[in-house]
Design a protein around this motif. Structure first.
Motif, PDB file in Angstrom:
ATOM      1  N   THR A   5       0.855  -1.186   0.000  1.00  0.00           N
ATOM      2  CA  THR A   5       0.000   0.000   0.000  1.00  0.00           C
ATOM      3  C   THR A   5       0.890   1.234   0.000  1.00  0.00           C
ATOM      4  O   THR A   5       2.012   1.208   0.510  1.00  0.00           O
ATOM      5  CB  THR A   5      -0.921   0.028   1.233  1.00  0.00           C
ATOM      6  OG1 THR A   5      -0.129   0.232   2.408  1.00  0.00           O
ATOM      7  CG2 THR A   5      -1.715  -1.258   1.356  1.00  0.00           C
ATOM      8  N   GLY A   6       0.396   2.322  -0.576  1.00  0.00           N
ATOM      9  CA  GLY A   6       1.262   3.493  -0.730  1.00  0.00           C
ATOM     10  C   GLY A   6       2.431   3.187  -1.626  1.00  0.00           C
ATOM     11  O   GLY A   6       3.553   3.660  -1.414  1.00  0.00           O
ATOM     12  N   GLY A  17       3.414   4.097  -4.448  1.00  0.00           N
ATOM     13  CA  GLY A  17       4.081   5.152  -5.208  1.00  0.00           C
ATOM     14  C   GLY A  17       4.872   6.106  -4.353  1.00  0.00           C
ATOM     15  O   GLY A  17       5.531   7.009  -4.879  1.00  0.00           O
ATOM     16  N   SER A  38      -1.873  -3.360 -10.679  1.00  0.00           N
ATOM     17  CA  SER A  38      -2.082  -2.036 -10.093  1.00  0.00           C
ATOM     18  C   SER A  38      -3.534  -1.846  -9.693  1.00  0.00           C
ATOM     19  O   SER A  38      -4.442  -2.195 -10.455  1.00  0.00           O
ATOM     20  CB  SER A  38      -1.685  -0.943 -11.092  1.00  0.00           C
ATOM     21  OG  SER A  38      -0.314  -1.039 -11.412  1.00  0.00           O
ATOM     22  N   SER A  40       7.662   2.744  -2.976  1.00  0.00           N
ATOM     23  CA  SER A  40       8.261   2.459  -4.288  1.00  0.00           C
ATOM     24  C   SER A  40       9.599   1.730  -4.139  1.00  0.00           C
ATOM     25  O   SER A  40       9.907   0.817  -4.906  1.00  0.00           O
ATOM     26  CB  SER A  40       8.444   3.755  -5.082  1.00  0.00           C
ATOM     27  OG  SER A  40       9.280   4.668  -4.384  1.00  0.00           O
ATOM     28  N   SER A  58       1.681   8.783  -9.266  1.00  0.00           N
ATOM     29  CA  SER A  58       2.666   7.950  -8.563  1.00  0.00           C
ATOM     30  C   SER A  58       2.496   6.484  -8.937  1.00  0.00           C
ATOM     31  O   SER A  58       3.483   5.760  -9.122  1.00  0.00           O
ATOM     32  CB  SER A  58       2.518   8.124  -7.046  1.00  0.00           C
ATOM     33  OG  SER A  58       2.773   9.459  -6.664  1.00  0.00           O
ATOM     34  N   LEU A  59       1.256   6.036  -9.054  1.00  0.00           N
ATOM     35  CA  LEU A  59       0.991   4.647  -9.432  1.00  0.00           C
ATOM     36  C   LEU A  59       1.505   4.368 -10.845  1.00  0.00           C
ATOM     37  O   LEU A  59       2.150   3.338 -11.099  1.00  0.00           O
ATOM     38  CB  LEU A  59      -0.505   4.357  -9.345  1.00  0.00           C
ATOM     39  CG  LEU A  59      -0.930   2.937  -9.720  1.00  0.00           C
ATOM     40  CD1 LEU A  59      -0.356   1.925  -8.742  1.00  0.00           C
ATOM     41  CD2 LEU A  59      -2.461   2.826  -9.767  1.00  0.00           C
ATOM     42  N   ALA A  92       1.245   3.011   3.287  1.00  0.00           N
ATOM     43  CA  ALA A  92       0.422   4.198   3.050  1.00  0.00           C
ATOM     44  C   ALA A  92       0.190   4.936   4.361  1.00  0.00           C
ATOM     45  O   ALA A  92      -0.220   4.337   5.357  1.00  0.00           O
ATOM     46  CB  ALA A  92      -0.910   3.788   2.427  1.00  0.00           C
ATOM     47  N   GLU A 134      -2.350   2.268  -4.596  1.00  0.00           N
ATOM     48  CA  GLU A 134      -1.908   3.658  -4.493  1.00  0.00           C
ATOM     49  C   GLU A 134      -3.080   4.573  -4.828  1.00  0.00           C
ATOM     50  O   GLU A 134      -3.819   4.317  -5.788  1.00  0.00           O
ATOM     51  CB  GLU A 134      -0.735   3.901  -5.441  1.00  0.00           C
ATOM     52  CG  GLU A 134      -0.275   5.337  -5.570  1.00  0.00           C
ATOM     53  CD  GLU A 134       0.162   5.932  -4.250  1.00  0.00           C
ATOM     54  OE1 GLU A 134      -0.464   6.946  -3.846  1.00  0.00           O
ATOM     55  OE2 GLU A 134       1.096   5.389  -3.629  1.00  0.00           O
TER      56      GLU A 134
END
Length: 612
Positions: free
Chosen positions: A269-270, A272, A319, A277, A300-301, A346, A295
């Motif tokens: 999760t999060g 990006g 994704s 990343s 960002s994704l 995230a 994301e």
């Protein structure tokens, strides 16, 4: 050369005995020696060597080829004529004479090519003084010469044995402390630090010497930076702030990480973000076969998905654009694949922003953790890793309190689930989005001033790769219901950090760039801690990772509080959220007027030998 060595040695042997060498009789022997030696040359790869780069290993390879050749030839000659007429002295001397005959032309050719390289130096080539006269310094000098745009003028090294010696024809002029004087005497325009393997303290000392010299300086990249693609071989890079942390980098147990990761599907999760990343890259690099990206930010994704597909074409990438705090989003993600591990990265993390955005802090940091943890437990995820922060220890701000409640949620889930719930805490991450280092760099770029909250403020720092290594290493250790943190050494003074960044930009603090003190912002501490005073901690199998024993709590009460917080969040009832968060995290004491909690306890790491 084989013919010259074999016949020449025999000729000398017969000449010493005042005899005429029977060259006709030696002809059949010569054919056997040539065939034997050619086979050995082919076997050791001598025909594939490049004369331009001939060196001592090549000379040793030639000697080995000569020894191997004479052994094979002796066996063949014994089978042919029982070594009749073959001198034992010739057999003994042959490998070394052959080595000299084969090695000398190679070394002469290399010297000639190196001289041509010297002659090709451009008149305006930058004069360079190299700090470090070891193997890295020698390789650096060669690379600089080949470029034609740099001209080495000498070396500096602290080894007394190297004083007044020469390397590649350039003198070792003195010690590191002589950098300013030697740069002036040699008209050096650039200092190059060729010490890629020294410890952090020694690197700090050398960089300090370079800063005081007033001459621009660069350094060779570390081997791990080259291998990971963060730097190019032979590239001169600017000194990064992580080179000044005063702490040796974490050396991971890659074997344990790979064994844990190989063939697995992971969800991030999060994905990006700065940490998310890099986690994706590390997982892909070390054996994961499928990664689910969750994301909320579309750009960002798109960026991390494109990077993974480009760099890891065999990796299965899925994704999911959406909020991980939305149960429907997570259920959809888990339908794509039931991952072996979930990395929950995230979160909102900007302390001053979250002080005025209580509802979003609770919803995204705490309640989203509750959703992701519940859905992970429901589908039977093997390992759930919460990425937390040192601000969750004795929290004085909304960020810390919301992340502390997220830790409590994971602990309560661990009490009733087969999923391994693991919490990983670390301090500030260098160069992460919104962190202090990019802010300082931008302020320096625009001419200042650089704004520091307080001259006494300190923080623990680590690099983004180190943070992700810690996360993966903790997951590989995999103890159920544990809190892990990195032994991060001594905290770093933010004032010192600002001064070093200014110097790295080639300017002087207080002279070229001013530093101003703005006072602690709402919710900020002077000093952060990594463990609560009631948490006992102990070493793990990794000497840089510590494990805390979580405090006791009531899972039913945590779940009830999570339900109440969700109700208040849905109603956007800030007063209720504030009261509930204070009740959920009893140690949460919002900072006083100076931003510092009245009851803060500062805990420093003891030395390794004093840990219990």
């Amino acid at each position: 050369m084989v013919v010259v060595a074999w016949l020449g040695l025999h000729a000398i042997r017969y000449w010493i005995n005042n005899q005429t060498p029977p060259f006709q009789a030696l002809g059949a022997e010569m054919a056997i020696v040539l065939v034997s030696q050619a086979m050995v040359f082919q076997w050791v790869g001598l025909y594939k060597g490049l004369w331009r780069f001939a060196s001592l290993p090549d000379l040793w390879n030639i000697i080995k080829a000569g020894i191997g050749g004479v052994i094979l030839a002796s066996v063949a000659l014994f089978a042919y004529n029982r070594l009749n007429g073959v001198s034992r002295a010739v057999l003994l001397l042959y490998p070394f004479v052959l080595g000299a005959l084969l090695g000398t032309p190679r070394l002469l050719y290399r010297i000639w090519k190196d001289r041509l390289t010297h002659m090709r130096l451009q008149p305006q080539a930058t004069r360079v003084l190299i700090l470090g006269a070891g193997e890295s310094g020698e390789a650096c000098a060669r690379d600089l010469l080949r470029s034609g745009t740099y001209h080495p003028v000498g070396f500096l090294d602290d080894s007394p044995a190297l004083k007044n010696s020469r390397l590649l024809g350039f003198p070792v002029l003195g010690r590191f402390e002589d950098a300013a004087l030697m740069a002036k005497q040699t008209a050096a325009e650039l200092l190059v630090i060729a010490l890629p393997n020294v410890g952090a303290e020694e690197m700090q000392r050398v960089i300090g010497i370079c800063e005081r010299s007033g001459v621009a300086f660069r350094m060779l990249p570390k081997l791990e930076d080259v291998l990971s693609g963060r730097a190019l071989p032979g590239e001169l890079k600017q000194v990064d702030i992580d080179d000044l942390l005063g702490r040796d980098p974490v050396v991971p147990n890659w074997k344990a990480i790979r064994e844990w990761l190989v063939g697995r599907c992971v969800l991030v999760t999060g994905a990006g973000g700065s940490i998310g990343s890099e986690l994706c890259r590390q997982c892909a690099r070390h054996g994961a076969t499928q990664i689910l990206l969750v994301e909320i930010d579309e750009l960002s994704l798109m960026r991390i998905e494109a990077e993974l597909r480009r760099d890891f074409p065999t990796l299965a990438v899925v994704s999911v654009l959406g909020d991980c705090g939305d149960a429907a989003v997570m259920r959809h993600a888990f339908k794509q694949c039931v991952p072996d591990a979930v990395f929950h990265a995230a979160a909102y993390k900007q302390v001053p922003v979250l002080e005025t955005q209580l509802r979003e802090a609770v919803r995204n940091n705490a309640l989203a953790t509750h959703v992701v943890a519940e859905e992970s437990d429901r589908v039977g995820v093997a390992t759930f890793i919460l990425i937390s922060t040192d601000k969750a220890v004795d929290p004085v701000n909304v960020l810390g309190a919301s992340k502390r409640f997220a830790e409590m949620i994971c602990q309560s889930k661990a009490a009733e689930s087969h999923t391994h719930f693991i919490t990983v805490r670390f301090g500030n991450v260098l160069d992460s989005a919104g962190s202090v280092v990019p802010l300082f760099r931008e302020q320096i770029r625009t001419g200042g001033p650089v704004t520091v909250t307080d001259p006494e403020v300190t923080r623990y720092f680590m690099t983004i790769p180190e943070a992700c290594i810690l996360i993966l290493q903790a997951a590989a250790i995999g103890a159920h219901d544990s809190i892990y943190t990195l032994d991060m050494g001594e905290p770093v003074s933010i004032r010192t950090l600002a001064e070093q960044l200014i110097r790295l930009a080639g300017k002087q603090p207080g002279k070229d760039i001013a530093i101003t003190y703005t006072g602690l912002r709402p919710g900020e501490k002077l000093h952060e801690t990594l463990f609560h005073s009631e948490e006992s901690y102990k070493p793990t199998s990794h000497n840089k990772i510590l494990q805390a024993v979580a405090r006791e709590l009531d899972p039913a009460l945590v779940n009830a509080m999570a339900t109440s917080l969700r109700t208040a969040s849905d109603a956007y009832d800030l007063d209720a959220l504030n009261d509930l968060l204070r009740a959920s995290v009893p140690e949460f004491e919002p900072g006083n007027a100076d931003g510092e909690a009245d009851n803060q306890v500062i805990i420093k790491f003891p030395s390794r030998k004093n840990r219990r």
